[in-house]
Design a protein around this motif. Structure first.
Motif, PDB file in Angstrom:
ATOM      1  N   SER A   1      40.268  48.789  21.567  1.00  0.00           N
ATOM      2  CA  SER A   1      39.955  47.972  21.958  1.00  0.00           C
ATOM      3  C   SER A   1      39.112  48.679  23.582  1.00  0.00           C
ATOM      4  N   ASP A   2      38.255  49.022  24.045  1.00  0.00           N
ATOM      5  CA  ASP A   2      38.413  49.200  25.684  1.00  0.00           C
ATOM      6  C   ASP A   2      37.009  48.198  25.665  1.00  0.00           C
ATOM      7  N   VAL A   3      37.968  46.548  26.307  1.00  0.00           N
ATOM      8  CA  VAL A   3      36.790  45.876  26.798  1.00  0.00           C
ATOM      9  C   VAL A   3      36.154  46.114  28.118  1.00  0.00           C
ATOM     10  N   ARG A   4      35.375  46.253  28.736  1.00  0.00           N
ATOM     11  CA  ARG A   4      35.090  46.049  30.047  1.00  0.00           C
ATOM     12  C   ARG A   4      33.488  44.823  30.535  1.00  0.00           C
ATOM     13  N   ASN A   5      33.791  44.414  30.981  1.00  0.00           N
ATOM     14  CA  ASN A   5      32.799  43.355  31.822  1.00  0.00           C
ATOM     15  C   ASN A   5      32.612  42.509  30.778  1.00  0.00           C
TER      16      ASN A   5
ATOM     17  N   ALA B   1      38.917  45.809  31.269  1.00  0.00           N
ATOM     18  CA  ALA B   1      38.500  46.087  32.660  1.00  0.00           C
ATOM     19  C   ALA B   1      37.104  45.850  33.472  1.00  0.00           C
ATOM     20  N   ASN B   2      37.124  44.903  34.363  1.00  0.00           N
ATOM     21  CA  ASN B   2      36.123  44.685  35.160  1.00  0.00           C
ATOM     22  C   ASN B   2      35.844  43.418  34.296  1.00  0.00           C
ATOM     23  N   ILE B   3      37.372  42.450  34.150  1.00  0.00           N
ATOM     24  CA  ILE B   3      37.052  41.169  33.219  1.00  0.00           C
ATOM     25  C   ILE B   3      37.129  39.818  33.984  1.00  0.00           C
ATOM     26  N   VAL B   4      37.046  38.291  33.742  1.00  0.00           N
ATOM     27  CA  VAL B   4      37.032  37.724  35.009  1.00  0.00           C
ATOM     28  C   VAL B   4      37.686  36.855  33.156  1.00  0.00           C
ATOM     29  N   ALA B   5      38.303  35.629  33.948  1.00  0.00           N
ATOM     30  CA  ALA B   5      38.957  34.807  33.216  1.00  0.00           C
ATOM     31  C   ALA B   5      39.139  33.197  33.909  1.00  0.00           C
TER      32      ALA B   5
ATOM     33  N   SER C   1      29.185  49.988  34.179  1.00  0.00           N
ATOM     34  CA  SER C   1      28.821  49.036  33.385  1.00  0.00           C
ATOM     35  C   SER C   1      28.512  48.059  33.801  1.00  0.00           C
ATOM     36  N   GLY C   2      29.001  47.720  34.987  1.00  0.00           N
ATOM     37  CA  GLY C   2      27.950  46.241  35.682  1.00  0.00           C
ATOM     38  C   GLY C   2      27.019  46.477  35.931  1.00  0.00           C
TER      39      GLY C   2
END
Length: 187
Positions: free
Chosen positions: A13-17, A37-41, A153-154
């Motif tokens: 996976s390449d998970v973004r935004n 990349a560019n994740i928020v938890a 991607s933002g």
């Protein structure tokens, strides 16, 4: 608001935004290498990112989590540029991570555990340490912001004018479809 894992990543996976709020793990990565990349938890009861295999996390923001990084089976997550605060501990693994996390409040426009989803605004607020402090570039060619609105991607764009930016809109080409829109009866 998941009850278990916000994102269960089992294939490469390449998970973004992406945003995960609540649940046990915000992002759980298994079996193969992953890039986030560019994740928020936010507000997870265990890990913002729980790694069972090698993964790299870039430009993340983590608030109100038990551990920013958790891991199993000897995995070692790599954090490269991020920010977090109000977390119990940075790292729940046995090794020492390569980490470039700044321990400070991300300065979201609007975030607390008591807000409902439509009230949450995870854009960088005035003076936020997330602005222009990441790796890579934003859509406007400036240095990438941390968090979900940063990186290539933002998007802060609201294409259909319904008050919801692309990243939060159900369909950013239809102004009648957005989070909290009035329900339409069947025709």
């Amino acid at each position: 608001y998941p009850t278990e894992d916000g994102f269960m990543l089992q294939a490469a996976s390449d998970v973004r935004n992406s945003i995960a709020i609540g649940g046990y793990n915000g992002f759980r990565a298994q079996y193969v290498e992953h890039t986030l990349a560019n994740i928020v938890a936010l507000d997870t009861t265990f890990a913002a990112v729980n790694a069972y295999y090698t993964l790299t996390i870039t430009n993340g923001a983590f608030v109100d989590v038990e551990y920013i990084g958790g891991c199993g089976s000897g995995a070692e997550p790599i954090f490269d540029h991020g920010v977090g605060t109000h977390n119990y501990a940075d790292y729940g693994c046995t090794g020492t991570p390569h980490t470039a996390l700044t321990n400070s409040d991300p300065g979201f426009t609007s975030w607390s555990r008591t807000l409902t989803l439509p009230e949450i605004d995870l854009r960088p607020g005035s003076g936020s340490p997330m602005v222009d402090t990441g790796t890579g570039t934003d859509v406007d060619a400036s240095t990438a912001d941390l968090g979900v609105f940063g990186g290539a991607s933002g998007s802060w764009t609201d294409h259909d004018g319904d008050g919801q930016v692309t990243i939060f809109d159900c369909d950013d080409h239809d102004p009648t479809l957005y989070w909290g829109a009035p329900e339409l009866g069947d025709a």
